[in-house]
Design an enzyme around this catalytic site. Structure first.
Site, PDB file in Angstrom:
ATOM      1  CE  LYS A  35       0.023  -0.471   4.967  1.00  0.00           C
ATOM      2  NZ  LYS A  35      -0.859  -1.073   5.896  1.00  0.00           N
ATOM      3  NE  ARG A 130      -6.472   0.731  11.529  1.00  0.00           N
ATOM      4  CZ  ARG A 130      -5.406   0.303  10.979  1.00  0.00           C
ATOM      5  NH1 ARG A 130      -4.098   1.328  11.222  1.00  0.00           N
ATOM      6  NH2 ARG A 130      -5.089  -0.661  10.276  1.00  0.00           N
ATOM      7  CE1 TYR A 255      13.819  30.390   6.019  1.00  0.00           C
ATOM      8  CE2 TYR A 255      14.061  28.240   5.727  1.00  0.00           C
ATOM      9  CZ  TYR A 255      13.903  29.470   5.213  1.00  0.00           C
ATOM     10  OH  TYR A 255      13.600  29.849   3.955  1.00  0.00           O
ATOM     11  CG  MET A 303      10.577  23.096   0.157  1.00  0.00           C
ATOM     12  SD  MET A 303       9.347  24.419  -0.574  1.00  0.00           S
ATOM     13  CE  MET A 303       8.365  24.923   0.669  1.00  0.00           C
TER      14      MET A 303
HETATM   15  C1  LIG Z   1      -0.039  -2.003   6.666  1.00  0.00           C
HETATM   16  C2  LIG Z   1      -0.492  -3.323   7.131  1.00  0.00           C
HETATM   17  C3  LIG Z   1       0.244  -4.596   7.261  1.00  0.00           C
HETATM   18  C4  LIG Z   1       1.881  -4.483   7.046  1.00  0.00           C
HETATM   19  O1  LIG Z   1       2.220  -4.039   8.159  1.00  0.00           O
HETATM   20  P1  LIG Z   1       4.016  -3.725   8.342  1.00  0.00           P
HETATM   21  O2  LIG Z   1       3.777  -3.363   9.773  1.00  0.00           O
HETATM   22  O3  LIG Z   1       4.260  -2.828   7.401  1.00  0.00           O
HETATM   23  O4  LIG Z   1       4.248  -5.397   8.223  1.00  0.00           O
HETATM   24  C5  LIG Z   1      -0.469  -5.672   7.393  1.00  0.00           C
HETATM   25  N1  LIG Z   1      -1.551  -5.723   7.723  1.00  0.00           N
HETATM   26  C6  LIG Z   1      -2.656  -4.680   7.685  1.00  0.00           C
HETATM   27  C7  LIG Z   1      -4.047  -5.004   8.029  1.00  0.00           C
HETATM   28  C8  LIG Z   1      -2.135  -3.262   7.344  1.00  0.00           C
HETATM   29  O5  LIG Z   1      -2.896  -2.149   7.211  1.00  0.00           O
END
Ligand SMILES: *Cc1c(COP(=O)(O)O)cnc(C)c1O
Length: 361
Positions: A35, A130, A255, A303
Site C-alpha cells: 500500500k 479501528r 532558519y 524545504m
Molecule cells: C499495513 C498493514 C500490514 C503491514 O504492516 P507492516 O508493519 O508494514 O508489516 C499488514 N496488515 C494490515 C491490515 C495493514 O494495514
C-alpha cells in the site's frame, strides 16, 4: 546526469527480504503489503520485484486497479474494502478481494447476486479498535456472508495486531487468543501477522502473513534495525553538496538560527529538504553520509536544503555525493533522530525525488 535528490531502489534487496520472510514462516503463504505506493518505493516497481509473493495487499481499490492495469495477476486484497456500491463493483470488475469490516458493507454484497463469486476477507476486531467486526456481530455477519451467493466460500478470516512491535506487550497474546476463540469452528483461511508478528510472534503466523515494512528492509521494532533480522535496505536516498563554506564562531545556521558555531566550522549545504520528504523534525546531530563518512546535520531542515558540519570531512567539496538513508545509514536511525518511525520516512518521499533502479542511469 542525475537530479540533485534521487532514490535508488535495490530490487535484489526486495527479493532477498521476501526470502527472509519465507524463512521465518515456512508453513504460511505470503501476502506482500505494498500500500501507499509500495511504502513510497513505487507500487509497480515493488510488485514487479515481488512477483514470487503468493498475493498482494493494498489499502485502497484504486491501488489494486493500478496493479491490474500493469498486468499483475496475483490475488490482491484491498485492506480498506469499499464504502459504496460503485467501489464494490470495481472489486468485481478487477477481481480484487475486499476486506469486509462492518455490517454496512453487506447490503451491497447481497444486492450483487448473480455475479461471478467474489473472494472476500472478513476482518475481526480483536483489540485494535479501528476496522473490524466485533465478537457480538460476528455470528450474524458470518452467516449472511455464507448465504451470499455472490461470494466465494469459505470466507477468509483476518485480524490486525495493534502492539506487536512491543515484544513485552501482553495485548498481542490476547488478540491472538481471542481471534482463535472467535473463529473456532469456522472454515476458511486465516491471517494475523504483520512484519512484527512474523518476526516476534510465532503464534501469529497462521495460513497467511502480511509483511510490509520488513520487505522494504526496515525493522518494525523501535530498538532494532533491518540488519538485525538479516534484511537489506531497499531504498537509498541520495543527494549532493551544493556548497561548502567556512563559518566563524558565533555564526548561526539556517532558519531561526537554532545552531550556532562554537569554533571555525566547515559547513556543507546539501540539496535535500522536506520538499523531498526529508523530515523537518530531524534534529541537529542526525547523521548524514558525505563521501561515505558520517557527519552531523546542523540547524533546521529547510524545504530544499539541509546543512551539515563538515569538520570531520575536510576534503568534501561541491558536488560530492551524500546519502540521507539506506545503504550504509539505516533509515531506522534517521527515524529515531526525527522522533518518528521508518514507515513515515519511506512513505513521505515526494514526487520531486526521481527513482532509479540499482544499476540504472
Ligand atoms: C499495513 C498493514 C500490514 C503491514 O504492516 P507492516 O508493519 O508494514 O508489516 C499488514 N496488515 C494490515 C491490515 C495493514 O494495514
Amino acid at each position: 546526469m542525475r537530479p540533485a535528490a534521487y532514490a535508488v531502489l535495490d530490487q535484489a534487496a526486495l527479493k532477498h527480504n521476501l526470502k527472509r520472510v519465507r524463512a521465518c514462516v515456512p508453513r504460511s503463504k505470503v501476502m506482500a503489503v505494498i500500500k501507499a505506493n509500495g511504502y513510497g518505493h513505487g507500487l509497480i516497481r515493488v510488485a514487479d520485484a515481488l512477483r514470487e509473493a503468493d498475493a498482494f495487499a493494498v489499502a485502497r481499490v484504486d491501488e489494486g486497479i493500478h496493479l491490474r492495469e500493469h498486468g499483475i495477476e496475483h490475488r490482491i486484497a484491498v485492506l480498506e474494502g469499499f464504502t459504496c456500491r460503485d467501489e464494490l463493483l470495481q472489486h468485481w470488475r478487477f477481481d480484487l478481494e475486499p476486506v469486509i469490516h462492518t455490517p454496512d458493507q453487506l447490503q451491497w454484497l447481497e444486492a450483487g447476486e448473480g455475479r461471478a463469486p467474489l473472494s472476500v476477507w472478513l476482518k475481526l476486531d480483536t483489540g485494535m479498535h479501528r476496522l473490524g467486526v466485533d465478537g457480538v456481530d460476528l455470528l450474524s455477519i458470518h452467516e449472511r456472508l455464507c448465504r451470499c451467493r455472490s461470494i466465494r466460500q469459505p470466507v477468509s478470516l483476518m485480524t490486525h495486531l495493534s502492539s506487536a512491535g512491543d515484544l513485552d506487550n501482553p495485548a498481542t497474546e490476547r488478540q491472538i487468543r481471542l481471534f482463535g476463540q472467535l473463529t473456532a469452528g469456522y472454515e476458511g483461511e486465516r491471517s494475523i501477522a504483520n512484519s512484527a508478528g512474523i518476526l516476534g510472534w510465532r503464534q501469529s503466523h497462521s495460513d497467511w502473513v502480511r509483511p510490509g515494512i520488513m520487505l522494504m528492509g526496515a525493522s518494525p521494532f523501535a530498538d532494532r534495525q533491518g540488519e538485525n533480522h538479516g534484511l537489506l535496505p531497499v531504498m537509498t536516498l541520495h543527494s549532493r553538496l551544493l556548497a561548502v563554506k567556512m563559518l566563524k564562531p558565533g555564526d548561526a545556521v539556517g532558519y531561526d538560527g537554532t545552531w550556532v558555531c562554537t569554533k571555525p566550522t566547515r559547513l556543507g549545504v546539501v540539496a535535500v529538504g522536506y520538499g523531498d520528504g526529508y523530515p523537518r523534525s530531524a534534529k541537529s546531530g542526525t547523521p548524514v553520509l558525505v563521501n561515505g563518512r558520517r557527519v552531523p546535520l546542523v540547524g533546521r531542515v529547510s524545504m530544499d536544503m539541509i546543512t551539515v558540519d563538515l569538520s570531520d570531512c575536510p576534503d568534501a567539496q561541491i558536488d560530492d555525493p551524500v546519502v540521507l538513508w539506506g545503504r550504509g545509514l539505516p533509515v531506522e536511525e534517521i527515524a529515531r533522530w526525527a522522533s518518528t518511525i521508518p514507515y513515515t520516512l519511506l512513505c513521505a518521499i515526494t514526487q520531486r525525488v526521481r527513482v532509479f533502479d540499482t544499476g540504472e542511469g
